[in-house]
Enzyme design. Structure first.
Site, short mmCIF file in Angstrom:
data_model
loop_
_atom_site.label_atom_id
_atom_site.label_comp_id
_atom_site.label_asym_id
_atom_site.label_seq_id
_atom_site.Cartn_x
_atom_site.Cartn_y
_atom_site.Cartn_z
N GLY A 341 5.23 11.75 -9.61
CA GLY A 341 5.12 13.21 -9.67
C GLY A 341 4.54 13.72 -8.36
O GLY A 341 5.00 14.73 -7.81
N ALA A 342 3.54 13.02 -7.86
CA ALA A 342 2.89 13.42 -6.62
C ALA A 342 2.03 12.27 -6.14
O ALA A 342 1.75 11.35 -6.89
CB ALA A 342 2.02 14.64 -6.84
N MET A 343 1.62 12.35 -4.88
CA MET A 343 0.83 11.26 -4.30
C MET A 343 -0.29 11.85 -3.44
O MET A 343 -0.04 12.69 -2.57
CB MET A 343 1.75 10.35 -3.48
CG MET A 343 1.02 9.23 -2.77
SD MET A 343 0.27 8.06 -3.95
CE MET A 343 -1.18 7.61 -3.03
N GLU A 344 -1.49 11.35 -3.66
CA GLU A 344 -2.70 11.96 -3.10
C GLU A 344 -3.01 11.57 -1.66
O GLU A 344 -4.18 11.66 -1.25
CB GLU A 344 -3.89 11.56 -3.98
CG GLU A 344 -4.28 10.07 -3.95
CD GLU A 344 -3.63 9.21 -5.03
OE1 GLU A 344 -2.57 9.59 -5.52
OE2 GLU A 344 -4.19 8.14 -5.36
N ASN A 345 -2.04 11.15 -0.87
CA ASN A 345 -2.31 10.77 0.52
C ASN A 345 -3.32 11.73 1.14
O ASN A 345 -3.16 12.94 1.06
CB ASN A 345 -1.02 10.82 1.35
CG ASN A 345 0.15 10.20 0.65
OD1 ASN A 345 0.13 9.01 0.36
ND2 ASN A 345 1.14 11.01 0.32
N HIS A 377 -5.01 17.47 -9.97
CA HIS A 377 -5.11 16.00 -10.06
C HIS A 377 -5.18 15.38 -8.67
O HIS A 377 -6.07 14.58 -8.37
CB HIS A 377 -3.91 15.48 -10.85
CG HIS A 377 -3.83 14.00 -10.98
ND1 HIS A 377 -4.15 13.33 -12.14
CD2 HIS A 377 -3.47 13.03 -10.10
CE1 HIS A 377 -4.00 12.03 -11.97
NE2 HIS A 377 -3.58 11.82 -10.73
N GLU A 378 -4.26 15.77 -7.82
CA GLU A 378 -4.22 15.14 -6.48
C GLU A 378 -5.42 15.56 -5.64
O GLU A 378 -5.92 14.76 -4.83
CB GLU A 378 -2.91 15.47 -5.77
CG GLU A 378 -1.63 15.12 -6.53
CD GLU A 378 -1.58 13.70 -7.07
OE1 GLU A 378 -2.26 12.82 -6.51
OE2 GLU A 378 -0.88 13.47 -8.08
N HIS A 381 -8.35 13.44 -6.50
CA HIS A 381 -8.26 12.11 -5.86
C HIS A 381 -8.84 12.11 -4.45
O HIS A 381 -9.19 11.05 -3.93
CB HIS A 381 -6.80 11.70 -5.72
CG HIS A 381 -6.23 10.97 -6.89
ND1 HIS A 381 -6.87 9.92 -7.50
CD2 HIS A 381 -5.05 11.11 -7.54
CE1 HIS A 381 -6.10 9.45 -8.49
NE2 HIS A 381 -5.00 10.16 -8.52
N GLU A 400 -7.28 6.83 -11.44
CA GLU A 400 -6.39 7.71 -12.20
C GLU A 400 -7.09 8.35 -13.39
O GLU A 400 -6.78 9.48 -13.75
CB GLU A 400 -5.14 6.94 -12.64
CG GLU A 400 -4.27 6.44 -11.47
CD GLU A 400 -3.81 7.55 -10.54
OE1 GLU A 400 -3.92 8.74 -10.89
OE2 GLU A 400 -3.36 7.23 -9.42
N1 BES Z 1 -1.50 8.09 -7.42
C1 BES Z 1 -0.52 8.70 -8.21
C2 BES Z 1 0.88 8.53 -7.68
C3 BES Z 1 1.52 7.23 -8.06
C4 BES Z 1 1.98 7.02 -9.34
C5 BES Z 1 1.69 6.25 -7.12
C6 BES Z 1 2.58 5.83 -9.66
C7 BES Z 1 2.28 5.05 -7.45
C8 BES Z 1 2.73 4.84 -8.72
C9 BES Z 1 -0.78 10.19 -8.33
O1 BES Z 1 -2.08 10.58 -8.14
C10 BES Z 1 -0.45 10.54 -9.72
O2 BES Z 1 -1.12 10.10 -10.59
N2 BES Z 1 0.59 11.33 -9.93
C11 BES Z 1 1.04 11.67 -11.26
C12 BES Z 1 0.88 13.11 -11.52
C13 BES Z 1 -0.40 13.43 -12.19
C14 BES Z 1 -0.60 14.89 -12.42
C15 BES Z 1 -0.60 12.70 -13.48
C16 BES Z 1 2.49 11.28 -11.35
O3 BES Z 1 3.04 10.90 -10.35
O4 BES Z 1 3.03 11.36 -12.44
ZN ZN Z 2 -3.33 10.09 -9.74
#
Ligand code: BES
Ligand code: ZN
Length: 961
Positions: A341-345, A377-378, A381, A400
């Site tokens: 969904g997204a990535m917290e770089n 969320h991001e 992080h 997470e």
């Molecule tokens: N760190 C994750 C992104 C991620 C997810 C990287 C799976 C590698 C594998 C990010 O912070 C995250 O949790 N994104 C969620 C959205 C969030 C609002 C729950 C996602 O990608 O669903």
């Molecule tokens: Zn996350």
């Protein structure tokens, strides 16, 4: 330990398939499929059998190991201090190559004559590998070796490096700008003239930084990064830090180098960069930190919501943690192809378009909430994960879980009307309890070694369970104690990593400082029972039938399909009891110790003739069951004046009753649960309806095609009738967020259970809108999913073609998601098959990132769910190469099989697992699917008759008290 082992052919072939295209791997495959070249060496190491071979292309020896006890962790001989990375991707159809150089400044911690680090799918130029530093004159690279399985690249040196030495390791390499949504990869979109434009972007978490540059790719090797990106002059680049300066490329006149500021110390998985022709949309109300949201041209307007809320949420977290955001800027970007969904770089958060773009009038209220939630969320992080990082992936929940717990608080700051506290119950607690009720669930802390196992950890246990356990902790520690403990913890571990035990210690110290009652236990004692054990308890509260003021409280492990010989687990359970919701001071707290011993309390009940409810606002991560009398009292209260019970506890009662009945914990089984939920005819609050709708959906799917299923539809329809009459299709500009949600539920239930006036209205609405689809006035984005699904269900290829045309032409990603779901409402097998084909075809209307939605959608389509499993099996290898491994295929299987309820379907899944297991890095996802279907099959056998009887007796009159 075997010696001189011959590799099983499947392993060679599997490795060739997985890594096909990788330059090193191609050499390997060629090698293995041809006779051994002269001079190949076979050696055995001490830990496992290793076959080393010299490829003909360069001096790298490549190793394959049989599966088993493989050590995937790098040796700790070196600590990287600074990476200087220079990358130039060619972003042109037909040539997606990356030219890379890296220099790693590091210290040596232990004497050694080799350096081990990660690479994947790249071709290192052997002659460029250099080791330099004081006293290292004359140090040569003897040879290198590569282990395909662990992705270890070992540089064997001509002499020894000594502990304490500072050195620089540098090399040049060629990598690929791939299309598997991981590493440094390409994404594309169509511009206003219909031309396909490519961008280059990254996704490194958890183990893909090694696809972009050689590195120590584990979270606890933190270092600074000095990035330089080469790009065409008509594009821009962004990375974690701001650009320091831009200089011309030495010999490519169309190119320039963007040289970035050096980063703060951080883990490799947080490095990010994007090269694109995107537009920068700065936030209007930026504070100290400069905030901007980047989008493809044409989507600028859709960034407005994100630009409006981000700075406020960022400041909220600064205040919450009492620690300023350490970077000068926070860029965010909407990437057209994005796996998660997204990535917290750090400093450059990447999003899938639906998680950050919002188009009023086209995106729904749910889409808007999703954007707020993902942003919060991001941003959370940036502290929890980025500033302080989990030491290893087995503690992923620390990252997470905290981001999940905090995302609700962050959103609450900007959108109090969204009532995030209430949303938490369904989105997190009830959602994860479905999975965590399985014996094949897993503890929050979970060993993980290979990349598949690490990826599998990103599941609802790491997110929603952990978040729920933290929310429970907030309640028993108190928010202020929790905050102070967290601040101390973060300050102590800044730019470093930590473990759960470190966190427990800081929280424990703060709890002691404020004399919090922990029943004589430490925070660790308590939290270990929640984080080291899977599942959760059912707390049973029983009143003494002779003396109504005495209660006995006991606990039992909850499993959704109970079985003989299941081990018992026990937790330290923070209990809360309430008798009168109008007066919070009547809230009583007790601890239930982790044993089979019940606790007896005589000082909880104030009002012997009134109900008691345990787990106030569901802060506790457990379910509650009562004795008959108390259930009766609750039922009467719900039917006479339900608002005397807090809205969150009403939703709790609905979810607990139906799930305890389903898993056979409730004395009167479904009779009690169905009686209780009949109060819904008078319920006009969103939360209990949302809970009921989720549960009813599951029942309807499990019963679909049966007589009871038809009766259940009638029952649900009549329960929701008042609601539908009140809300109808008429949105009002004054509607609050949760009104919009509740109307959506009312219409979904009415149309979904074939209430004729609803179906007619939906069809009519669809006809009007499809005649003028750019006119957003003609259809509410909140009702569009139901309207389009209903029209599709009642329609044929004509409706389908319209949906596809609109899918291809809309500029709003959220609308695409809605339309794709609607397409899956068809029962035309040819059309369903077309969607499946598109899900694995490059260049088809469905992007790779959205393929999973096809499988989720098929789960509730009676024809699609069977079709999809066969399709996955028939296309197994193609799916693996399309998605970059086998893990995704197992996730798709879990998605489509959710509501399987036949023994034959179960047998098929078991057979499939046995057949595929040798190819998989982990089988937990398949095990969970199998257990879920086992539970479904048992459920039908056990409960069908009770439900059927109840529905027969109550049909036409579900409102009877
Ligand atoms: N760190 C994750 C992104 C991620 C997810 C990287 C799976 C590698 C594998 C990010 O912070 C995250 O949790 N994104 C969620 C959205 C969030 C609002 C729950 C996602 O990608 O669903
Ligand atoms: Zn996350």
């Amino acid at each position: 330990m075997g010696k001189g082992v011959t590799l099983p052919k499947w392993l060679v072939i599997a490795a060739c398939i997985i890594f096909v295209g990788g330059m090193v791997a191609v050499g390997l495959c060629v090698y293995y499929l041809a006779p051994p070249p002269p001079g190949s060496e076979v050696t055995t190491d001490t830990t496992s059998t290793v076959t080393e071979t010299t490829t003909q292309t360069d001096m790298t020896t490549t190793t394959l190991r049989p599966p088993g006890d493989i050590n995937y962790r790098l040796p700790r001989h070196f600590s990287p201090i600074l990476y200087t990375v220079r990358l130039l991707p060619i972003i042109e159809e037909g040539n997606f190559t990356i030219f890379g150089d890296v220099t790693i400044d590091m210290v040596c911690n232990e004497n050694t004559n080799h350096i081990v680090l990660h690479i994947n799918d790249m071709d290192v130029h052997q002659e460029t590998i250099k080791v330099s530093g004081e006293g290292l004159e004359g140090m040569m690279v003897h040879h290198t070796s590569f282990d395909q399985i662990t992705q270890f690249f070992t540089i064997h040196l001509s002499g020894e490096l000594k502990a304490g030495m500072q050195l620089s390791l540098s090399m040049s390499y060629l990598a690929k700008l791939n299309d598997i949504l991981g590493g440094f990869y390409r994404s594309s979109y169509f511009d206003v003239n219909g031309n396909r434009r490519y961008i280059a972007t990254t996704q490194f978490q958890p183990t893909d930084a090694r696809r972009a540059f050689p590195c120590f790719d584990e979270p606890n090797f933190k270092a600074r990064f000095a990035i330089t990106l080469g790009r065409k002059k008509d594009m821009t680049s962004i990375s974690n830090m701001p650009i320091n300066r831009t200089v011309p490329h030495e010999n490519m006149p169309d190119y320039e180098w963007d040289i970035y500021e050096e980063s703060v110390p951080m883990s490799t998985y947080l490095v990010a960069f994007v090269i694109s022709d995107f537009v920068k949309n700065p936030a209007p109300n930026a504070g100290e930190t400069e905030v901007a949201v980047w989008s493809r041209p044409g989507a600028e307007e859709q960034t407005r919501y994100a630009t409006n809320i981000t700075s406020t949420v960022l400041e909220y977290f600064e205040e919450f943690f009492q620690i300023p955001y350490p970077l000068p800027k926070q860029d965010m970007i909407a990437i057209p192809d994005f796996g998660a969904g997204a990535m917290e770089n750090w400093g450059l958060i990447t999003y899938r378009e639906t998680a950050v773009l919002y188009q009023p009038g086209v995106s729904s209220a749910q889409n808007k909430q999703r954007v707020a939630v993902v942003i919060a969320h991001e941003l959370a992080h940036q502290w929890f994960g980025n500033l302080v990082t989990t030491d290893w992936w087995d503690l992923l929940w620390l990252n997470e879980g905290f981001a999940t717990y905090l995302e609700f608080k962050g959103v609450d700051r900007v959108e109090p009307e969204m009532k995030m506290e209430q949303q938490y119950l369904n989105d997190a607690i009830h959602y994860v309890m479905q999975l965590d009720g399985l014996n094949s669930s897993h503890p929050m802390i979970m060993p993980a070694n290979n990349p598949d196992e690490i990826n599998e950890l990103f599941d609802p246990i790491a997110y929603e369970k952990s978040g729920s356990v933290l929310r429970m902790m907030e309640d028993f520690l108190g928010l202020e104690v929790l905050k102070e403990g967290l601040t101390n913890y973060l300050n102590n571990r800044t730019y470093d990593t930590a473990t759960a035990d470190v966190l427990w210690e800081f929280l424990g110290d703060t709890a002691t400082k404020y004399s919090v009652d922990l029943n004589g236990l430490t925070v660790k004692d308590i939290l270990d029972t929640w984080s080291l054990q899977k599942n959760f308890p059912v707390v049973k509260v029983e009143r003494n039938p002779e003396n109504y003021t005495e209660i006995t409280v006991s606990q039992k492990r909850f499993i959704s399909a109970q079985f003989e010989g299941a081990e018992e687990y026990y937790w330290h359970v923070p209990l809360t009891f309430i008798q009168d919701f109008s007066n919070n001071s009547s809230l009583k707290r007790r601890w239930l110790s982790n044993s089979s011993e019940p606790a007896v309390y005589t000082d909880i009940i104030d009002e012997p003739n009134s109900w008691i409810i345990c787990n106030h606002k569901v802060f506790g991560y457990y379910r509650v069951d009562y004795d008959e009398i108390n259930w009766d009292l609750i039922q009467v209260q719900l039917q006479t004046n339900h608002t005397k019970i807090d809205v969150m506890n009403r939703a709790q009662i609905v979810d607990d009753a139906l799930n305890l009945a389903s898993a056979d914990y409730l004395n009167q089984t479904y009779k009690r649960a169905m009686d209780l939920t009949s109060y819904l005819k008078n319920e006009f609050d969103w939360l209990p309806w949302e809970t009921a709708d989720n549960n009813f959906d599951r029942l309807r799917n499990l019963l679909s095609g049966t007589e009871a299923g038809a009766l259940l539809n009638d029952h649900i329809r009549s329960l929701a009738l008042h609601l539908y009459e009140l809300y109808d299709f008429n949105e009002d500009p004054m509607d609050k967020h949760l009104d919009l949600f509740l109307r959506t539920i009312a219409v979904r239930i009415a149309c979904g259970t074939n209430f004729a006036p609803c179906v007619e209205k939906a069809k009519e609405n669809f006809i009007n809108w499809s005649a003028d689809p750019d006119n957003a006035e003609l259809i509410s984005p909140n009702l569009k999913p139901t309207i389009t699904c209903t029209a599709m269900r009642e329609g044929d290829v004509k409706e389908f073609d319209f949906l596809v045309r609109r899918y291809n032409s809309t500029n709003v990603a959220a609308e695409k998601d809605q339309l794709l779901s609607a397409m899956m409402c068809t029962d035309d097998i040819i059309l369903l098959r077309r969607l499946l084909e598109w899900s694995i075809t490059d260049g088809s209307p469905i992007r790779k990132q959205d393929a999973v939605f096809v499988y989720r959608g098929m789960a509730t389509n009676q024809i699609g769910k069977t079709l999809a499993l066969g399709f996955i099996q028939d296309n197994w290898e193609q799916i693996a190469s399309y998605t970059g491994g086998y893990l995704t295929a197992t996730e798709w299987i879990q998605s489509v099989s959710r509501y399987y309820n036949k023994q034959s379907e179960l047998d098929e899944l078991i057979r499939l697992k046995e057949e595929k297991a040798p190819q998989l890095g982990t089988v937990r996802t398949l095990d969970q699917a199998i257990e879920q279907v086992t539970a479904n099959v048992q459920w039908l056998e056990k409960h069908y008759q009770t439900i059927h009887n109840w529905l027969r007796n109550n049909s036409g009159n579900p409102v009877k008290n």
